[in-house]
Structure formats: C-alpha cells, structure tokens
Design a protein around this motif. Sequence first.
Motif, mmCIF file in Angstrom:
data_model
loop_
_atom_site.group_PDB
_atom_site.id
_atom_site.type_symbol
_atom_site.label_atom_id
_atom_site.label_comp_id
_atom_site.label_asym_id
_atom_site.label_seq_id
_atom_site.Cartn_x
_atom_site.Cartn_y
_atom_site.Cartn_z
ATOM 1 N N VAL A 218 -72.132 -10.023 6.536
ATOM 2 C CA VAL A 218 -73.473 -10.036 5.952
ATOM 3 C C VAL A 218 -73.859 -11.492 5.734
ATOM 4 O O VAL A 218 -73.202 -12.206 4.959
ATOM 5 C CB VAL A 218 -73.527 -9.270 4.620
ATOM 6 N N GLY A 219 -74.894 -11.929 6.439
ATOM 7 C CA GLY A 219 -75.390 -13.295 6.286
ATOM 8 C C GLY A 219 -76.380 -13.350 5.140
ATOM 9 O O GLY A 219 -77.596 -13.265 5.343
ATOM 10 N N ALA A 220 -75.879 -13.515 3.928
ATOM 11 C CA ALA A 220 -76.718 -13.427 2.734
ATOM 12 C C ALA A 220 -77.686 -14.603 2.648
ATOM 13 O O ALA A 220 -77.320 -15.745 2.936
ATOM 14 C CB ALA A 220 -75.839 -13.384 1.485
ATOM 15 N N VAL B 153 -80.905 -5.508 3.203
ATOM 16 C CA VAL B 153 -80.733 -6.940 2.960
ATOM 17 C C VAL B 153 -81.699 -7.741 3.814
ATOM 18 O O VAL B 153 -82.192 -7.279 4.848
ATOM 19 C CB VAL B 153 -79.278 -7.383 3.236
ATOM 20 N N ARG B 154 -81.960 -8.966 3.386
ATOM 21 C CA ARG B 154 -82.863 -9.845 4.127
ATOM 22 C C ARG B 154 -82.154 -10.552 5.275
ATOM 23 O O ARG B 154 -82.764 -10.863 6.296
ATOM 24 C CB ARG B 154 -83.460 -10.886 3.178
ATOM 25 N N GLY B 155 -80.871 -10.830 5.095
ATOM 26 C CA GLY B 155 -80.113 -11.521 6.128
ATOM 27 C C GLY B 155 -79.547 -10.566 7.153
ATOM 28 O O GLY B 155 -79.672 -9.340 7.027
ATOM 29 N N PRO B 156 -78.888 -11.097 8.186
ATOM 30 C CA PRO B 156 -78.337 -10.260 9.243
ATOM 31 C C PRO B 156 -77.084 -9.507 8.795
ATOM 32 O O PRO B 156 -76.322 -9.981 7.944
ATOM 33 C CB PRO B 156 -77.996 -11.261 10.344
ATOM 34 N N VAL B 157 -76.879 -8.336 9.364
ATOM 35 C CA VAL B 157 -75.640 -7.577 9.228
ATOM 36 C C VAL B 157 -75.071 -7.430 10.626
ATOM 37 O O VAL B 157 -75.713 -6.847 11.509
ATOM 38 C CB VAL B 157 -75.870 -6.196 8.587
ATOM 39 N N LEU B 158 -73.885 -7.973 10.855
ATOM 40 C CA LEU B 158 -73.354 -8.119 12.202
ATOM 41 C C LEU B 158 -71.967 -7.517 12.315
ATOM 42 O O LEU B 158 -71.151 -7.616 11.403
ATOM 43 C CB LEU B 158 -73.281 -9.603 12.578
ATOM 44 N N ALA B 159 -71.702 -6.898 13.462
ATOM 45 C CA ALA B 159 -70.380 -6.380 13.797
ATOM 46 C C ALA B 159 -69.886 -7.091 15.050
ATOM 47 O O ALA B 159 -70.647 -7.788 15.734
ATOM 48 C CB ALA B 159 -70.431 -4.873 14.017
ATOM 49 N N SER C 176 -76.454 0.794 9.145
ATOM 50 C CA SER C 176 -77.894 0.669 9.390
ATOM 51 C C SER C 176 -78.671 0.651 8.081
ATOM 52 O O SER C 176 -79.655 -0.086 7.929
ATOM 53 C CB SER C 176 -78.379 1.821 10.272
ATOM 54 N N LYS C 177 -78.221 1.463 7.118
ATOM 55 C CA LYS C 177 -78.891 1.478 5.816
ATOM 56 C C LYS C 177 -78.737 0.132 5.114
ATOM 57 O O LYS C 177 -79.703 -0.388 4.527
ATOM 58 C CB LYS C 177 -78.303 2.595 4.955
ATOM 59 N N LEU C 178 -77.528 -0.451 5.193
ATOM 60 C CA LEU C 178 -77.322 -1.771 4.604
ATOM 61 C C LEU C 178 -78.199 -2.802 5.286
ATOM 62 O O LEU C 178 -78.846 -3.630 4.622
ATOM 63 C CB LEU C 178 -75.855 -2.164 4.719
ATOM 64 N N ALA C 179 -78.237 -2.773 6.609
ATOM 65 C CA ALA C 179 -79.037 -3.734 7.365
ATOM 66 C C ALA C 179 -80.516 -3.633 7.018
ATOM 67 O O ALA C 179 -81.239 -4.635 7.043
ATOM 68 C CB ALA C 179 -78.825 -3.527 8.864
ATOM 69 N N GLY C 180 -80.968 -2.427 6.678
ATOM 70 C CA GLY C 180 -82.366 -2.245 6.300
ATOM 71 C C GLY C 180 -82.663 -2.685 4.881
ATOM 72 O O GLY C 180 -83.836 -2.807 4.503
ATOM 73 N N VAL D 172 -65.709 -6.410 4.694
ATOM 74 C CA VAL D 172 -66.996 -7.103 4.714
ATOM 75 C C VAL D 172 -66.784 -8.572 4.379
ATOM 76 O O VAL D 172 -66.164 -8.903 3.361
ATOM 77 C CB VAL D 172 -67.974 -6.475 3.699
ATOM 78 N N LEU D 173 -67.300 -9.447 5.237
ATOM 79 C CA LEU D 173 -67.311 -10.876 4.960
ATOM 80 C C LEU D 173 -68.741 -11.271 4.627
ATOM 81 O O LEU D 173 -69.662 -11.026 5.412
ATOM 82 C CB LEU D 173 -66.822 -11.671 6.172
ATOM 83 N N ILE D 174 -68.925 -11.880 3.467
ATOM 84 C CA ILE D 174 -70.248 -12.350 3.060
ATOM 85 C C ILE D 174 -70.340 -13.832 3.404
ATOM 86 O O ILE D 174 -69.575 -14.652 2.885
ATOM 87 C CB ILE D 174 -70.471 -12.120 1.558
#
Length: 470
Positions: A55-57, A24-30, A18-22, A94-96
């Motif tokens: 992480v959708g950078a 970055v600008r792109g989506p963080v998905l599981a 959740s901290k990472l998702a908050g 993690v896949l970027i």
Amino acid sequence: MTPHPRTDAPWGDQAATSKLAGSVRGPVLAAGDDGYDEERVRYQTFRPHAPALVVGAVDDEDVRLAVEFAAAHGLPVGVQATGHSPALPARTGVLISTRRMNEVRIDPASRTARVGAGVTWQQVVTAAARHGLAPLSGSAPHVGAVAYTLGGGLGLLARRFGYAADHVRQISAVTVDGRLREIDADHEPELFWALRGGRDNFGIVTGMDVGLVPVERLYGGALYFDGSLAEEVMNAWLDWTTGVPEEMTSSLALVPLPDLPSLPPPLRGRYVVHVRIAFLGEAGEGERLVAPLRALGPRLADTVRILPYTESGTIHNDPVPPAGYSGTNAMLSGLDADAVRRVLSLTGPDAPVTSIVEVRQLGGAMGRAPEPANSVGNRNAAYLLAVLNRVTPETADTVQTAHTRLTDTLAPLTTGRSLNFLYGAHATPDQVAMAYSPDDYRRLQRLKAVWDPANLLRHNHNIPPADAPR
C-alpha cells in the motif's frame, strides 16, 4: 485488544483487495503489478521485501485503512520509507510504503520540525537551515528520518546532544486496532516510551515532532590515511577519543574502496582509514584538537574545515545508490590494542572476507537518560563497532559467517547491539533483544502484548509479545 488470527499463508482475496484499493488514495499493488517492485525495493536490493500487497500510503488515513485491513484478515504488517535499515524480508502480508508522506514543517519559535513518515534527513536539514537550526540527523542525509529516530538515531552531533530519539516531542501512530493516536509524554506515556527506541513494533508512525538545535555550521570533515597505517591510526584515534570534549563526535572507518572514476585518484582502489570529524566549537580549537591525528602520517585527503551543516553529509560521504548489503554491530565497553589487531585480522585486506568496519565514539550526552525517558538501550557503551559488506546470493552466507566470527571475538567487550545497525539476517529477535537491558526488554514485551498481542507488526526488528517464543 482481541488478538487476530495469525497466518503466513499467501493472500488471494481479490474482492477484499479491490475494496481496499477503492478506499485508499495511494496505490495497492501485488506481485506483477506495475510499480510493485519500485515500492518494495528501496535502498536495500538484496533479499528485499516481497509481500502479498504493498500500500503506497499518501496520508494518515491510508495508513490507518491499510492497518485496519491487515488486522481484519490476520495479515502481518511491515512499513518502509527509504529502506536503509531492513530486517528480515517480508514474504507475505502487507507492506506500507510511506515514501509519499514527505511533508516537512519547521516551527522556528519552538525549534521543532514536523516530519512525515517518508521524509529524508536532507529535507529536514535544508528546511531547518533557513532558520539557523539543524536536526540531529545521521551520517547519510538520504536516510529516512522517522525510522532512524525510532531506532535511536546516532548522529553527527550525538555526543553533544544525545540520540535523536531523545528529542522527539510527539508521535502520530496507527495501532493495530486501526486507530490513529497522538502520543506524547502526557498521552499514552508508556507507548511514547516504547516507540522511541522500539521502532515500528507498537504502531505504524505517520509523523513526529522532533526538536532542532541552534547549529548553522561546524568544524568537520574527513582525514584519509593509507590502509598500511590502519593499526597505528586506529590505536591513536582510540587513545585520542579519551580526552576530547563532548562537542567532538567522531568515528573511524576501515574501507576497501573500489576502483571507480567517481572517486578522487588518491583514494581510488585503495584500502583506507577514514577518520570522520564533527566538532561544535571554534575553528581554532578544532584545529588544536585534530592536530594529533594529522600528525600520524601523510593523508591521502584532508577535508576538515568549517562547513555549513547543510554539507554535513560530506563528512562520511556515504554511498547514495541502492545496493545489496549485510551488516551487524557490537556496542563495546572499550577497545584495546589486542582487540584492534583481531579486528584487522578478521576484516582487513588479508582476511578471507575484507569488510567495511566503522567504530564510533559514544558517551557524552548519549550516556545520559533523557527526560522523559525512552527505550534506547546500552547507554553505558563507549564505542559502537559496525561491520558491513556488499553481498550477492553467492556470497551472503560467507559474509554472515565472517560477521559472526567478528562479533564472537568481540563478545568479552560487548554490552549489546544497536538496532539501526542490525541488517537483514542479523536482525533476529535474539539480536534485537541485545539492543536493550533485560528489564527494558521485558517491559517492551509486556507492552507488545497489550498493543499487538498477535504480533502482526512483525516484518521489522521484531519484539515478540510477552510469553511468545523468540
């Protein structure tokens, strides 16, 4: 750099996610999240990546934060844009996804293109053509420019201008310490050498400056012959390649075409010999050079003509829809008539597994080291032979066995492997090592130990750090 603890355990720290998702600008998905499959499954649909997080950078900072997060938690990292040259699939970490990083800028004065990590060659081709320029792109315009180039980049103009990696002028990359670095011949020259040929083993590239060439059009296209002429045409083409100038880049493919309405009727459902031509010269000289090939027999189709570089993707006419496939390759010192017979017996219509086989002529500028040097290997090879098949879970093992049988029979002629044509289960560290000379591979391993000692960047065509087991 201090190694981080290495783990392949499933990821379950929701607070950290959740901290990472908050951040970055792109989506963080599981797994299970809307959009997760769209990010992880790109061109390769067979055994695609299935990481703990995607992480959708959207920019360099997103990549930096994703790498920093993975390193802090000891998670392995992979990167993907179009997914055309996948290695072993990620099953954790993690896949970027860089597909959103798709900006292209052309500087016509310096003949340079700035390409983002998610840019396809078609974008660069279109943008450069407005200025009478062309990139050293490959046979398929929908392939990602950055991964293709970092793996060497064997393109349509390669015998005249060399590998695409030979024309990289600057690289922006995030290393595992979470720093965005600007890398060129004067700034981190060893890292610059390693990245140009070593792909994503030393950092996640967010963009690069690549040189363009003053090419607006070429004499090119395809000659299609019926598969019954395969041995004759293949031997004749091999003999023909020994006398052509560096301005001629060509290949020959043996292709079992499906019976689909989208294909021209003369080609539909046939086993064909597809000769691909890209000549940088006058049309009259091109006609003279191609005439001996045209004289080999009736053509099912003949599309060789003067064409704008924006239409260069029609030469190979590589399929665009995503697919499940497996493939490998051998870089060869040569091919003789006996080897041609063995290739046809192992891959042709009467073989247990009928495969797509392509042979590309190398040499020319590809055989000369660029300045500054890079890590692209096997520059002494005369040809590249690649084999490819569509696969399903039921056929994958049979296909891989057939491919291995082919590369085994070619072993006496083999100088190594080409990184960009090693797919899936074939992309093991032992096979990756064959893309380099022994000295260069040891140098790469030493650099890996400096820049990524814990081998966090391992969901790729992996080069383990020095002293790590392969």
